[in-house]
Scaffold this motif. Structure first.
Motif, PDB file in Angstrom:
ATOM      1  N   ALA A 171       0.897  -1.160  -0.119  1.00 45.00           N
ATOM      2  CA  ALA A 171       0.118   0.063   0.103  1.00 45.00           C
ATOM      3  C   ALA A 171       0.709   1.327   0.004  1.00 45.00           C
ATOM      4  N   PHE A 172       2.079   1.116   0.422  1.00 44.15           N
ATOM      5  CA  PHE A 172       2.904   2.394   0.701  1.00 44.15           C
ATOM      6  C   PHE A 172       3.665   2.389  -0.573  1.00 44.15           C
ATOM      7  N   TYR A 173       4.049   1.447  -1.410  1.00 46.22           N
ATOM      8  CA  TYR A 173       5.043   1.590  -2.573  1.00 46.22           C
ATOM      9  C   TYR A 173       4.034   1.681  -3.783  1.00 46.22           C
ATOM     10  N   ILE A 174       2.835   0.992  -3.698  1.00 45.53           N
ATOM     11  CA  ILE A 174       2.062   1.201  -4.914  1.00 45.53           C
ATOM     12  C   ILE A 174       0.974   2.281  -4.850  1.00 45.53           C
ATOM     13  N   GLN A 175       1.085   3.347  -5.546  1.00 38.83           N
ATOM     14  CA  GLN A 175       0.051   4.326  -5.296  1.00 38.83           C
ATOM     15  C   GLN A 175      -1.297   4.192  -5.669  1.00 38.83           C
ATOM     16  N   LYS A 176      -2.281   4.957  -5.032  1.00 41.86           N
ATOM     17  CA  LYS A 176      -3.632   4.842  -5.530  1.00 41.86           C
ATOM     18  C   LYS A 176      -4.101   6.252  -5.650  1.00 41.86           C
ATOM     19  N   GLY A 177      -5.353   6.412  -6.373  1.00 37.23           N
ATOM     20  CA  GLY A 177      -5.797   7.612  -6.836  1.00 37.23           C
ATOM     21  C   GLY A 177      -6.418   8.207  -5.456  1.00 37.23           C
ATOM     22  N   GLU A 178      -6.818   7.554  -4.783  1.00 33.66           N
ATOM     23  CA  GLU A 178      -7.443   8.044  -3.526  1.00 33.66           C
ATOM     24  C   GLU A 178      -6.571   8.789  -2.239  1.00 33.66           C
ATOM     25  N   TYR A 179      -5.374   8.279  -2.634  1.00 32.40           N
ATOM     26  CA  TYR A 179      -4.124   8.989  -1.701  1.00 32.40           C
ATOM     27  C   TYR A 179      -3.987  10.350  -2.128  1.00 32.40           C
ATOM     28  N   ILE A 180      -3.738  10.812  -3.405  1.00 28.73           N
ATOM     29  CA  ILE A 180      -3.594  12.132  -3.911  1.00 28.73           C
ATOM     30  C   ILE A 180      -5.210  12.841  -3.821  1.00 28.73           C
ATOM     31  N   ASP A 181      -6.298  12.255  -3.982  1.00 30.47           N
ATOM     32  CA  ASP A 181      -7.531  12.655  -3.727  1.00 30.47           C
ATOM     33  C   ASP A 181      -7.506  13.272  -2.227  1.00 30.47           C
ATOM     34  N   ALA A 182      -6.931  12.879  -1.382  1.00 27.87           N
ATOM     35  CA  ALA A 182      -7.072  13.043   0.009  1.00 27.87           C
ATOM     36  C   ALA A 182      -6.614  14.649   0.210  1.00 27.87           C
ATOM     37  N   THR A 183      -5.422  14.934  -0.764  1.00 29.08           N
ATOM     38  CA  THR A 183      -4.919  16.304  -0.850  1.00 29.08           C
ATOM     39  C   THR A 183      -5.991  17.473  -1.369  1.00 29.08           C
ATOM     40  N   ARG A 184      -6.697  16.976  -2.243  1.00 30.37           N
ATOM     41  CA  ARG A 184      -7.655  17.598  -2.771  1.00 30.37           C
ATOM     42  C   ARG A 184      -8.711  17.821  -1.673  1.00 30.37           C
ATOM     43  N   ASP A 185      -9.406  16.855  -1.122  1.00 31.45           N
ATOM     44  CA  ASP A 185     -10.484  16.974  -0.176  1.00 31.45           C
ATOM     45  C   ASP A 185      -9.964  17.678   1.018  1.00 31.45           C
ATOM     46  N   GLU A 186      -8.751  17.654   1.617  1.00 34.69           N
ATOM     47  CA  GLU A 186      -8.009  18.614   2.581  1.00 34.69           C
ATOM     48  C   GLU A 186      -8.271  20.035   2.316  1.00 34.69           C
ATOM     49  N   ILE A 187      -7.658  20.362   1.032  1.00 31.81           N
ATOM     50  CA  ILE A 187      -7.818  21.747   0.725  1.00 31.81           C
ATOM     51  C   ILE A 187      -9.067  22.291   0.535  1.00 31.81           C
ATOM     52  N   ILE A 188     -10.152  21.523  -0.033  1.00 29.36           N
ATOM     53  CA  ILE A 188     -11.424  22.045  -0.145  1.00 29.36           C
ATOM     54  C   ILE A 188     -12.145  22.196   1.198  1.00 29.36           C
ATOM     55  N   LYS A 189     -11.747  21.294   2.143  1.00 27.35           N
ATOM     56  CA  LYS A 189     -12.247  21.352   3.323  1.00 27.35           C
ATOM     57  C   LYS A 189     -11.974  22.506   3.980  1.00 27.35           C
ATOM     58  N   HIS A 217     -10.048  25.379   2.830  1.00 28.50           N
ATOM     59  CA  HIS A 217     -10.077  26.698   2.115  1.00 28.50           C
ATOM     60  C   HIS A 217     -11.241  26.990   0.931  1.00 28.50           C
ATOM     61  N   GLY A 218     -11.905  25.781   0.755  1.00 26.26           N
ATOM     62  CA  GLY A 218     -12.902  25.798  -0.255  1.00 26.26           C
ATOM     63  C   GLY A 218     -12.372  25.723  -1.742  1.00 26.26           C
ATOM     64  N   SER A 219     -11.374  25.860  -2.019  1.00 28.97           N
ATOM     65  CA  SER A 219     -10.675  25.745  -3.399  1.00 28.97           C
ATOM     66  C   SER A 219      -9.380  25.808  -3.457  1.00 28.97           C
ATOM     67  N   ILE A 220      -8.746  25.471  -4.609  1.00 26.98           N
ATOM     68  CA  ILE A 220      -7.495  25.521  -4.700  1.00 26.98           C
ATOM     69  C   ILE A 220      -6.858  26.917  -4.885  1.00 26.98           C
ATOM     70  N   GLU A 221      -7.640  28.060  -5.240  1.00 25.49           N
ATOM     71  CA  GLU A 221      -7.681  29.368  -5.491  1.00 25.49           C
ATOM     72  C   GLU A 221      -7.283  30.011  -3.759  1.00 25.49           C
ATOM     73  N   GLY A 222      -8.177  29.464  -3.019  1.00 26.74           N
ATOM     74  CA  GLY A 222      -8.279  29.810  -1.454  1.00 26.74           C
ATOM     75  C   GLY A 222      -7.165  29.349  -0.873  1.00 26.74           C
ATOM     76  N   TYR A 223      -6.640  28.027  -1.278  1.00 22.82           N
ATOM     77  CA  TYR A 223      -5.429  27.526  -0.629  1.00 22.82           C
ATOM     78  C   TYR A 223      -4.090  28.221  -0.965  1.00 22.82           C
ATOM     79  N   ILE A 224      -3.945  28.684  -2.216  1.00 25.02           N
ATOM     80  CA  ILE A 224      -3.078  29.282  -2.824  1.00 25.02           C
ATOM     81  C   ILE A 224      -2.907  30.612  -2.110  1.00 25.02           C
ATOM     82  N   ASN A 225      -3.888  31.348  -2.140  1.00 25.12           N
ATOM     83  CA  ASN A 225      -3.916  32.600  -1.334  1.00 25.12           C
ATOM     84  C   ASN A 225      -3.763  32.859   0.129  1.00 25.12           C
ATOM     85  N   GLN A 226      -4.693  31.878   1.002  1.00 25.19           N
ATOM     86  CA  GLN A 226      -4.736  31.870   2.333  1.00 25.19           C
ATOM     87  C   GLN A 226      -4.080  30.702   2.992  1.00 25.19           C
ATOM     88  N   GLY A 227      -3.854  29.635   2.240  1.00 29.76           N
ATOM     89  CA  GLY A 227      -2.805  28.470   2.990  1.00 29.76           C
ATOM     90  C   GLY A 227      -1.326  28.834   2.621  1.00 29.76           C
TER      91      GLY A 227
END
Length: 284
Positions: A237-255, A257-267
């Motif tokens: 699980a650590f060495y073979i990547q799954k899409g849900e791993y990077i999806d967690a980045t997207r979900d955390e950013i939206i949670k 900051h609301g959007s990637i633009e919000g994260y770039i500016n506020q985060g």
């Protein structure tokens, strides 16, 4: 010198040389690093395209051959941004690079020492405390814990006048998250961002198979069992990547900051001027 992998070749001009790529691949073939790629060439939602030959992503670079180093020089790379910690660099060695390349150290370590724990697991093959869910947690934590480093990276890219590469150990978690943030902020659809992340599985396949076999044998000896009896669930699980791993980045950013633009500016704290400079530099 190793050649670039070519199918239907497309050529571009960097600041120094003409470089050819495969039409369906951004991969740069290096003997000492399997996961070295151009992040350019992707289309954005508004019909533009991320420029090629400006920004590259990679895994660690200590094992580059002389021919590999010559390829980096041919690509015109003048800046290397390194996310590895001091401990990692001491154990893995310093990057092998062309002369006069500027090295920027932006070590990423989670506040709870997760990077150190992962490094120990890799060394000992003991992933018992690293369940598959830890991979999602890594990407969630990086959204906060690596804000300073990711902000610095984006500013480096915006200000750099010549090609740049950024990397961690395998070019997967820390580098994968940085690449996702960069491409998503430029307007590349998330589905494409996800596909780019998963390409690490393709280019690291031989390396990963070899490493999994080594860890299986090591763990079998420690547990005094046959290699085929080893539970490889956490390790794979650590060495073979799954899409849900990077999806967690997207979900955390939206949670948060609301959007990637919000994260770039506020985060990350980039001003509108700085972010516009980044887009002007990389979009065509």
């Amino acid at each position: 010198m190793n050649s670039f992998r070519l199918l239907a070749a497309v050529c571009l001009t960097t600041t120094l040389f003409n470089v050819c790529y495969a039409e369906d691949s951004r991969h740069v073939s290096l003997t000492g690093q399997s996961n070295f790629r151009d992040v350019g060439g992707y289309k954005t939602k508004d019909g533009r395209k991320v420029k090629r030959g400006h920004v590259f992503r990679s895994g660690e670079l200590p094992r580059l051959t002389d021919e590999d180093v010559a390829q980096l020089e041919q690509l015109g790379i003048k800046t290397v941004v390194n996310f590895l910690t001091v401990v990692e660099t001491e154990s893995r060695g310093k990057d092998r690079l062309p002369q006069n390349v500027r090295e920027v150290s932006l070590p990423i370590e989670t506040e709870d020492g997760l990077a150190a724990a992962i490094e120990e697991a890799r060394r000992t093959a003991d992933f018992s405390s690293m369940p598959p869910s830890i991979n999602l947690e890594i990407h969630r934590l990086l959204v906060d814990n690596a804000r300073e480093q990711y902000a610095a990276l984006l500013k480096e890219i915006a200000q750099s006048k010549e090609p740049l590469v950024f990397h961690c150990s395998h070019g997967v978690h820390r580098t994968g998250t940085a690449t996702a943030i960069l491409l998503w902020s430029l307007g590349v659809p998330w589905e494409t961002v996800r596909e780019d992340y998963l390409l690490s599985n393709k280019y690291r396949e031989a390396e990963v198979k070899k490493r999994l076999a080594q860890l299986r044998v090591l763990l079998a000896k420690k547990q005094n069992i046959r290699p085929d009896e080893v539970d490889m669930t956490n390790i794979e699980a650590f060495y073979i990547q799954k899409g849900e791993y990077i999806d967690a980045t997207r979900d955390e950013i939206i949670k948060q900051h609301g959007s990637i633009e919000g994260y770039i500016n506020q985060g990350l704290g980039l001003s509108a001027k700085e972010f516009n400079s980044l887009k002007e530099k990389l979009l065509q």
